[in-house]
Motif scaffolding. Structure first.
Motif, PDB file in Angstrom:
ATOM      1  N   MET A  73     -14.712  -4.209  12.852  1.00 40.50           N
ATOM      2  CA  MET A  73     -13.570  -3.742  13.179  1.00 40.50           C
ATOM      3  C   MET A  73     -12.366  -4.804  13.128  1.00 40.50           C
ATOM      4  SD  MET A  73     -14.064  -1.264  16.331  1.00 40.50           S
ATOM      5  CE  MET A  73     -12.412  -0.490  16.219  1.00 40.50           C
ATOM      6  N   ARG A  74     -11.491  -4.592  12.063  1.00 40.72           N
ATOM      7  CA  ARG A  74     -10.244  -5.608  12.121  1.00 40.72           C
ATOM      8  C   ARG A  74      -9.093  -4.932  12.197  1.00 40.72           C
ATOM      9  NH1 ARG A  74     -11.084  -7.899   6.179  1.00 40.72           N
ATOM     10  NH2 ARG A  74     -11.400  -5.736   5.643  1.00 40.72           N
ATOM     11  N   ARG A  75      -8.146  -5.661  12.629  1.00 39.45           N
ATOM     12  CA  ARG A  75      -6.732  -5.045  12.741  1.00 39.45           C
ATOM     13  C   ARG A  75      -5.973  -6.421  12.299  1.00 39.45           C
ATOM     14  NH1 ARG A  75      -4.590  -2.134  17.472  1.00 39.45           N
ATOM     15  NH2 ARG A  75      -6.773  -1.995  18.017  1.00 39.45           N
ATOM     16  N   ALA A  76      -4.974  -5.637  11.512  1.00 37.14           N
ATOM     17  CA  ALA A  76      -3.735  -6.401  10.822  1.00 37.14           C
ATOM     18  C   ALA A  76      -2.366  -6.066  11.229  1.00 37.14           C
ATOM     19  CB  ALA A  76      -3.831  -6.657   9.525  1.00 37.14           C
ATOM     20  N   ARG A  77      -1.608  -6.902  11.635  1.00 36.03           N
ATOM     21  CA  ARG A  77      -0.435  -6.541  12.318  1.00 36.03           C
ATOM     22  C   ARG A  77       0.683  -7.204  11.374  1.00 36.03           C
ATOM     23  NH1 ARG A  77      -2.427  -7.148  18.530  1.00 36.03           N
ATOM     24  NH2 ARG A  77      -3.071  -4.895  19.003  1.00 36.03           N
ATOM     25  N   ILE A  78       1.862  -6.589  11.006  1.00 40.59           N
ATOM     26  CA  ILE A  78       2.900  -7.001  10.189  1.00 40.59           C
ATOM     27  C   ILE A  78       4.230  -7.135  11.239  1.00 40.59           C
ATOM     28  CG2 ILE A  78       4.517  -6.992   8.259  1.00 40.59           C
ATOM     29  CD1 ILE A  78       2.369  -5.689   6.671  1.00 40.59           C
ATOM     30  N   VAL A  79       4.578  -8.184  11.416  1.00 35.63           N
ATOM     31  CA  VAL A  79       5.649  -8.436  12.608  1.00 35.63           C
ATOM     32  C   VAL A  79       7.003  -9.016  11.713  1.00 35.63           C
ATOM     33  CG1 VAL A  79       3.984  -8.188  14.474  1.00 35.63           C
ATOM     34  CG2 VAL A  79       4.709 -10.149  13.565  1.00 35.63           C
ATOM     35  N   SER A  80       7.897  -8.587  12.470  1.00 32.45           N
ATOM     36  CA  SER A  80       9.333  -9.389  12.106  1.00 32.45           C
ATOM     37  C   SER A  80       9.518 -10.585  13.122  1.00 32.45           C
ATOM     38  CB  SER A  80      10.424  -8.351  12.355  1.00 32.45           C
ATOM     39  OG  SER A  80      10.634  -7.466  11.575  1.00 32.45           O
ATOM     40  N   THR A  81      10.057 -11.767  12.683  1.00 36.08           N
ATOM     41  CA  THR A  81      10.252 -12.631  13.423  1.00 36.08           C
ATOM     42  C   THR A  81      11.872 -13.079  13.518  1.00 36.08           C
ATOM     43  OG1 THR A  81       9.873 -14.154  11.454  1.00 36.08           O
ATOM     44  CG2 THR A  81       8.165 -13.704  12.851  1.00 36.08           C
ATOM     45  N   PRO A  82      12.080 -13.593  14.823  1.00 38.37           N
ATOM     46  CA  PRO A  82      11.559 -13.733  16.006  1.00 38.37           C
ATOM     47  C   PRO A  82      11.100 -12.211  16.147  1.00 38.37           C
ATOM     48  CG  PRO A  82      13.957 -13.936  16.410  1.00 38.37           C
ATOM     49  CD  PRO A  82      13.682 -13.707  14.944  1.00 38.37           C
ATOM     50  N   VAL A  83       9.934 -12.289  17.017  1.00 44.97           N
ATOM     51  CA  VAL A  83       9.264 -10.997  17.527  1.00 44.97           C
ATOM     52  C   VAL A  83      10.012 -10.263  18.360  1.00 44.97           C
ATOM     53  CG1 VAL A  83       6.959 -11.976  16.843  1.00 44.97           C
ATOM     54  CG2 VAL A  83       7.715 -11.945  19.153  1.00 44.97           C
ATOM     55  N   THR A  84       9.794  -8.909  18.662  1.00 43.51           N
ATOM     56  CA  THR A  84      10.239  -8.131  19.851  1.00 43.51           C
ATOM     57  C   THR A  84       9.585  -8.341  20.971  1.00 43.51           C
ATOM     58  OG1 THR A  84       8.802  -6.076  19.213  1.00 43.51           O
ATOM     59  CG2 THR A  84      10.852  -6.326  18.058  1.00 43.51           C
ATOM     60  N   ARG A 105      -5.282 -10.150  12.986  1.00 44.00           N
ATOM     61  CA  ARG A 105      -4.431 -11.328  12.474  1.00 44.00           C
ATOM     62  C   ARG A 105      -3.142 -10.824  12.440  1.00 44.00           C
ATOM     63  NH1 ARG A 105      -7.924 -13.611   7.346  1.00 44.00           N
ATOM     64  NH2 ARG A 105      -9.683 -14.183   8.529  1.00 44.00           N
ATOM     65  N   TRP A 106      -2.347 -11.446  12.406  1.00 42.66           N
ATOM     66  CA  TRP A 106      -0.726 -11.345  12.314  1.00 42.66           C
ATOM     67  C   TRP A 106      -0.230 -12.087  10.880  1.00 42.66           C
ATOM     68  CZ3 TRP A 106       1.160  -9.143  16.876  1.00 42.66           C
ATOM     69  CH2 TRP A 106       0.218  -9.050  17.774  1.00 42.66           C
ATOM     70  N   LEU A 107       0.964 -11.150  10.501  1.00 39.69           N
ATOM     71  CA  LEU A 107       1.403 -11.663   9.303  1.00 39.69           C
ATOM     72  C   LEU A 107       2.892 -11.404   9.408  1.00 39.69           C
ATOM     73  CD1 LEU A 107       1.219 -12.596   6.399  1.00 39.69           C
ATOM     74  CD2 LEU A 107       1.398 -10.028   5.604  1.00 39.69           C
ATOM     75  N   PRO A 108       3.782 -12.318   9.552  1.00 39.78           N
ATOM     76  CA  PRO A 108       5.053 -12.326   9.640  1.00 39.78           C
ATOM     77  C   PRO A 108       5.632 -11.470   8.351  1.00 39.78           C
ATOM     78  CG  PRO A 108       4.693 -14.624   9.919  1.00 39.78           C
ATOM     79  CD  PRO A 108       3.390 -13.826   9.430  1.00 39.78           C
ATOM     80  N   ARG A 109       6.719 -10.645   8.615  1.00 35.35           N
ATOM     81  CA  ARG A 109       6.979  -9.646   7.781  1.00 35.35           C
ATOM     82  C   ARG A 109       7.652 -10.347   6.430  1.00 35.35           C
ATOM     83  NH1 ARG A 109       7.361  -4.794   8.930  1.00 35.35           N
ATOM     84  NH2 ARG A 109       7.435  -5.157  10.984  1.00 35.35           N
ATOM     85  N   ASP A 110       8.357 -11.445   6.562  1.00 39.19           N
ATOM     86  CA  ASP A 110       8.920 -12.035   5.450  1.00 39.19           C
ATOM     87  C   ASP A 110       7.880 -12.946   4.523  1.00 39.19           C
ATOM     88  OD1 ASP A 110       7.755 -14.488   6.644  1.00 39.19           O
ATOM     89  OD2 ASP A 110      10.013 -15.482   6.924  1.00 39.19           O
ATOM     90  N   ARG A 111       6.533 -12.632   4.836  1.00 37.50           N
ATOM     91  CA  ARG A 111       5.309 -12.959   3.940  1.00 37.50           C
ATOM     92  C   ARG A 111       4.903 -11.878   3.312  1.00 37.50           C
ATOM     93  NH1 ARG A 111       1.406 -16.211   6.506  1.00 37.50           N
ATOM     94  NH2 ARG A 111       0.604 -16.426   4.270  1.00 37.50           N
ATOM     95  N   ALA A 112       5.494 -10.631   3.556  1.00 37.23           N
ATOM     96  CA  ALA A 112       4.677  -9.527   3.269  1.00 37.23           C
ATOM     97  C   ALA A 112       5.532  -8.516   1.972  1.00 37.23           C
ATOM     98  CB  ALA A 112       4.312  -8.483   4.362  1.00 37.23           C
ATOM     99  N   SER A 113       6.768  -9.303   1.633  1.00 38.25           N
ATOM    100  CA  SER A 113       7.813  -8.603   0.817  1.00 38.25           C
ATOM    101  C   SER A 113       7.098  -8.005  -0.553  1.00 38.25           C
ATOM    102  CB  SER A 113       8.790  -9.422   0.540  1.00 38.25           C
ATOM    103  OG  SER A 113       9.576  -9.911   1.677  1.00 38.25           O
ATOM    104  N   ASP A 114       6.255  -8.777  -1.076  1.00 39.12           N
ATOM    105  CA  ASP A 114       5.396  -8.264  -2.282  1.00 39.12           C
ATOM    106  C   ASP A 114       4.428  -7.661  -2.349  1.00 39.12           C
ATOM    107  OD1 ASP A 114       3.784 -10.595  -1.263  1.00 39.12           O
ATOM    108  OD2 ASP A 114       3.907 -11.501  -3.382  1.00 39.12           O
ATOM    109  N   ILE A 115       4.155  -7.203  -1.055  1.00 41.26           N
ATOM    110  CA  ILE A 115       2.748  -6.153  -0.874  1.00 41.26           C
ATOM    111  C   ILE A 115       3.010  -4.744  -0.890  1.00 41.26           C
ATOM    112  CG2 ILE A 115       0.938  -5.661   0.538  1.00 41.26           C
ATOM    113  CD1 ILE A 115       1.204  -8.313   1.845  1.00 41.26           C
ATOM    114  N   ALA A 116       2.261  -4.004  -1.923  1.00 38.96           N
ATOM    115  CA  ALA A 116       2.614  -2.600  -1.917  1.00 38.96           C
ATOM    116  C   ALA A 116       1.854  -2.019  -0.669  1.00 38.96           C
ATOM    117  CB  ALA A 116       1.958  -2.009  -3.202  1.00 38.96           C
ATOM    118  N   LEU A 117       2.596  -1.605   0.216  1.00 41.40           N
ATOM    119  CA  LEU A 117       2.084  -1.087   1.558  1.00 41.40           C
ATOM    120  C   LEU A 117       2.501   0.341   1.894  1.00 41.40           C
ATOM    121  CD1 LEU A 117       3.901  -3.856   3.827  1.00 41.40           C
ATOM    122  CD2 LEU A 117       1.215  -3.641   3.512  1.00 41.40           C
TER     123      LEU A 117
END
Length: 175
Positions: A73-84, A105-117
Motif C-alpha cells: 500500500m502506497r499513498r502519494a500526496r501532491i501539496v501546495s507550499t506553503p501547506v494549508t 510520499r509527498w510532492l510539492p505541487r510546483d514539482r508536478a507541473s509536467d505530470i499528466a494527472l
C-alpha cells in the motif's frame, strides 16, 4: 455496492492481491468524520497517533489485513507550499499510516507541473481498477466513480508512479 456500481471501499481493498495505491491531489478536505479531530488540531496542535483508538478503527484493520495478504500500500500526496492547515494536520497524523504498513510520499505541487494527472483523487487496485473520489469545492464528499477502462487505468498508474518517483518519503518531508 455503492453508487455508480462501485464496491464499497472495504470490499475494494479486500479484492486487492498485489497493490493498492492512493493519489491525493487536494490541499483541503472537509469530510464529516474528521471534523472533530481537525478542529482539535487547530486549537491544540494535537492529533490521535494511537492506531488502536476509535478514530482509526475504520482504517487500521483494513490496512493490516491487506498488508498481511502481501498487498503493498502506497499513498502519494501532491501539496501546495506553503501547506494549508489541513495538510499540516494530515502530515501530523501520517505516522499512524506508516506504522500500520502504508508507504507515504509527498510532492510539492510546483514539482508536478509536467505530470499528466487525473482530475480527481483516486485509489488504483492491482493496476486494473480505479476508484475516483469526488469532492465539493470546500472538500466534502461529493461521490465517486469506479472504472476498469484500460486507458484510464494506464493514465492513473503512470501519474502515480511519476509522483511516487519524485515524492519525498514521509519521514523526510517537513511542513
Amino acid at each position: 455496492m455503492s453508487q455508480n456500481g462501485a464496491p464499497d471501499f472495504a470490499e475494494l481493498l479486500r479484492s486487492a492481491r498485489h497493490t493498492a495505491v492512493h493519489l491525493e491531489l487536494r490541499d483541503i478536505y472537509d469530510v464529516g468524520d474528521e471534523t472533530g479531530s481537525f478542529d482539535r488540531f487547530l486549537r491544540t496542535g494535537a492529533v490521535d497517533l494511537d492506531p488502536e483508538s476509535a478514530q482509526w478503527q475504520g482504517w487500521t484493520p483494513l490496512v493490516r489485513e491487506a498488508i498481511g495478504r502481501g498487498v503493498v500500500m502506497r499513498r502519494a500526496r501532491i501539496v501546495s507550499t506553503p501547506v494549508t492547515d489541513y495538510i499540516r494536520y494530515e502530515h501530523a497524523m501520517t505516522p499512524v499510516n506508516v506504522a500500520i504498513g502504508e508507504q507515504v510520499r509527498w510532492l510539492p505541487r510546483d514539482r508536478a507541473s509536467d505530470i499528466a494527472l487525473p482530475g480527481n483523487d483516486l485509489w488504483l487496485i492491482d493496476d486494473r481498477l480505479v476508484l475516483f473520489h469526488f469532492f465539493t469545492g470546500v472538500g466534502d464528499w461529493a461521490g465517486h466513480e469506479f472504472t476498469e477502462d484500460p486507458a484510464v487505468v494506464k493514465l492513473c498508474a503512470s501519474a502515480f508512479e511519476t509522483v511516487w518517483e519524485r515524492g519525498t518519503p514521509h519521514g523526510e518531508f517537513t511542513v
